[in-house]
Design a protein around this motif. Sequence first.
Motif, short mmCIF file in Angstrom:
data_model
loop_
_atom_site.label_atom_id
_atom_site.label_comp_id
_atom_site.label_asym_id
_atom_site.label_seq_id
_atom_site.Cartn_x
_atom_site.Cartn_y
_atom_site.Cartn_z
N LEU B 4 10.17 1.47 1.51
CA LEU B 4 8.89 1.06 2.05
C LEU B 4 8.01 2.29 2.24
O LEU B 4 6.92 2.37 1.71
CB LEU B 4 9.11 0.31 3.36
N ASP B 5 8.53 3.25 3.00
CA ASP B 5 7.71 4.41 3.34
C ASP B 5 7.24 5.16 2.10
O ASP B 5 6.11 5.63 2.03
CB ASP B 5 8.49 5.35 4.26
N ARG B 8 4.24 3.76 0.74
CA ARG B 8 3.04 3.83 1.58
C ARG B 8 2.64 5.29 1.83
O ARG B 8 1.89 5.56 2.75
CB ARG B 8 3.31 3.15 2.93
N ASP B 9 3.20 6.19 1.04
CA ASP B 9 2.98 7.61 1.24
C ASP B 9 1.49 7.93 1.09
O ASP B 9 0.89 7.71 0.03
CB ASP B 9 3.81 8.38 0.22
N ALA B 10 0.91 8.44 2.17
CA ALA B 10 -0.54 8.63 2.19
C ALA B 10 -0.98 9.66 1.15
O ALA B 10 -1.99 9.48 0.47
CB ALA B 10 -1.00 9.03 3.58
N ALA B 13 -0.78 8.19 -2.32
CA ALA B 13 -1.83 7.19 -2.50
C ALA B 13 -3.17 7.88 -2.75
O ALA B 13 -3.92 7.48 -3.65
CB ALA B 13 -1.92 6.29 -1.28
N ARG B 14 -3.45 8.93 -2.00
CA ARG B 14 -4.73 9.63 -2.21
C ARG B 14 -4.80 10.26 -3.58
O ARG B 14 -5.84 10.24 -4.24
CB ARG B 14 -4.92 10.69 -1.12
N ARG B 43 -5.59 -4.67 3.64
CA ARG B 43 -4.95 -4.10 4.82
C ARG B 43 -5.02 -2.59 4.78
O ARG B 43 -5.21 -1.94 5.80
CB ARG B 43 -3.49 -4.58 4.87
N HIS B 44 -4.83 -2.02 3.60
CA HIS B 44 -4.83 -0.57 3.49
C HIS B 44 -6.18 -0.02 3.06
O HIS B 44 -6.32 1.18 2.84
CB HIS B 44 -3.73 -0.13 2.53
N GLY B 45 -7.16 -0.89 2.93
CA GLY B 45 -8.51 -0.43 2.63
C GLY B 45 -8.69 0.10 1.22
O GLY B 45 -9.62 0.87 0.96
N LEU B 46 -7.81 -0.30 0.29
CA LEU B 46 -7.90 0.25 -1.07
C LEU B 46 -9.15 -0.24 -1.80
O LEU B 46 -9.69 0.47 -2.66
CB LEU B 46 -6.65 -0.13 -1.88
N ALA B 49 -11.68 2.21 -0.87
CA ALA B 49 -11.40 3.54 -1.40
C ALA B 49 -11.79 3.62 -2.88
O ALA B 49 -12.06 4.71 -3.39
CB ALA B 49 -9.92 3.87 -1.22
N PRO B 222 0.75 0.03 -1.12
CA PRO B 222 -0.39 0.79 -1.63
C PRO B 222 -0.10 1.54 -2.93
O PRO B 222 -0.89 1.48 -3.88
CB PRO B 222 -0.72 1.75 -0.49
#
Lengths: 336, 373
Positions: B4-5, B8-10, B13-14, B43-46, B49, B222
């Motif tokens: 999971l993590d 969702r790695d920020a 994703a960036r 939810r993640h605002g993609l 973005a 994400p």
Amino acid sequence: MFEDRIQLAHGEGGSLSRRLIEDVISPRLGNPLLAPLGDAALLPAPASRLTFTTDAFVVTPLFFPGGSIGRLAVFGTVNDLAVAGARPEWLSLSLILEEGLERSVLERVLDDVAEAARIANVLVVTGDTKVVPRGAADRMFLTTAGIGVLIDPPPPGPAAIQPGDVLIVSSSIGRHGVAILAARESLGFEPPLASDCRSLLPLADALRGAKVMIRAMRDATRGGVAAVLHEWAAASGLSLTVDEARLPIRDDVRGACELLGLDPIHIANEGVLVLATPDEQAPAALAALRSCNAGLEAAVIGRAESERGTPVILHSTLGINRVLDLPSGALLPRIC
Amino acid sequence: MKYLDEFRDAGLARRLIDRIRRTATRPWVLMEVCGGQTHGLLRHGLDEALAGVVELIHGPGCPVCVTPAEAIDFACRLSLRPNTVLASFGDMLRVPGGVGSLNDARSQGGSVRIVYSPLDAVELAAADSQRQIVFFAVGFETTLPATALAVLQAEARGLANFSVLQAHVRVLPAMEAIVDAPDNRVQGFLAAGHVCTITGYDDYRDLARRCRVPIAVAGFEPVDLLEGILECVTQLEQGRCDVSNRYERSVRREGNPAAQGHINRVFAIADRPWRGLGTVPRGGFEFRPDFHAFDARRRYPDPAPTLPVLDDGDCRSGDVLSGRIRPHECPSYGVACTPEMPLGAPMVSSEGACAAYYRYSTRRPPLACPLPR
């Protein structure tokens, strides 16, 4: 004659009612204030102002990992008094029993009531028992009311929250609601998810002992931390920002929530304080909370800011802000 | 948390967002098919973005949303029959039919039980032979194998008091209908990862080739979603239109043959009405003759059939489900239609696009100004 199961006659004031009180209730909950078994308990005059609260308990199942309806009925009311700045002293206990309830179940629940009352150092001083026909209640409903004596001036409340204040939770969130859902629906998590049902008095005492300045303090039960934050945003006229990465959530709760499509911040707790304190008070508040077993996972989760058009904002782990909404209605799991 | 993590790695994703922005030389219009993906994106605002580079149109992949109102009304009537329990996924309870929701039926004395799996409904039937248990089966190919398995188990155990009100749908024909529509804007698809886990993705090749749309099989986190978007954008920039699996930890090309075997034993492909979209050719399933005994439609000839109820003029859920408008472009959104007082299913379901916008999006009417960054 006291049978293995509760009968309607146990609630009708005759000899069976009397046996129920003498054989089952008094041995567990007896104390000098309850002992006269009069129509009303006579209480000593307190030294300061009183707080008074009541709550009804209809949880199913009656017993779940980490607690039971008996523990909930005591701690729920005790915690409401504790967050109001009071020392809980006296409780009432009303039992609504469904005809046919096993006597052993009633005894186990009362054992839990007695143990929780000992832990919270409160006395059950008055009570009532009613029995309703089979089908008219779901096994057992409890109601407790509680009186507490105000120790210090209570926290001023959410209207006093200022921009810059920090928001703190005393423990990891979402455990009670997920534990109940898992137990109710036999979801079979291994090990079973346990409720956080417990007294918040040690936390309130520790904060008081450390002389932490508290603007607002709440017991984050139904609606979860999100519901408290929404109330506070409305009362303060500020925007509250929560940093998603800082929310303490245990892996088992996270896993269950992912599976069920729920958000831990919306889920009920029974052992989590939310508080707002001035920024400079945060280290002392965290230290006080972490000095208690119930506060080992305490964390700063966010901050109050001047009004930004959205009551509660979640700053996501991807660095994006979004609305944190209140859930509407019951939390239902998704299907795929 | 493992599995999971890392998705969702920020930082990752960036970097993917940057790569998508660098790759795209013009704005592209993609559709994520599944409602779970819609919720993940919002939810993640993609969606924000990627604003200006990729326009995401939200697809019809909300099984609750496309379940016909008529089926919900029938389920309500079944729940009100004596000695009958209607077992349903929790998502269905608040969805309005033409007359009311299952919650309404429950408040009128209807017997409705929430189950988490069709097999739970089989257990209910086994535990109470005096009552009829009807399982309200909705969903795409994701939930279909469990429904098939429940029927097979009920047959093996000789449970005469178990039946299924079946409203399952197939996702591929709906995708075809969307790209074949004259006003289609979709240039690429994120295919629903969990549907493809069952079906595989061989069948998507025809659609990709015929309609010249790239299709990326994508997951729900994400990083999964961004990988799928990057794949589509890359193909579009290169003028390719292939099917690519970007959800490899769950999806194999051939899908899950065991699950497909259960489905094919019990069900056959059939035309099916979709709420908001009308009848979709080959868009659903029917019981094979060997299993007609388990078909609630045959067991309970409906005493009060209603005409198919069309969504009324104030709710444009059909346009939302087919990607013609986005939820906040519906005049009722957030005004006459909210999660508390929904006009249409997409505002109710946890997979619905309108609910996702209401819950996560900055476009809610109460927001006077955009959220601060």
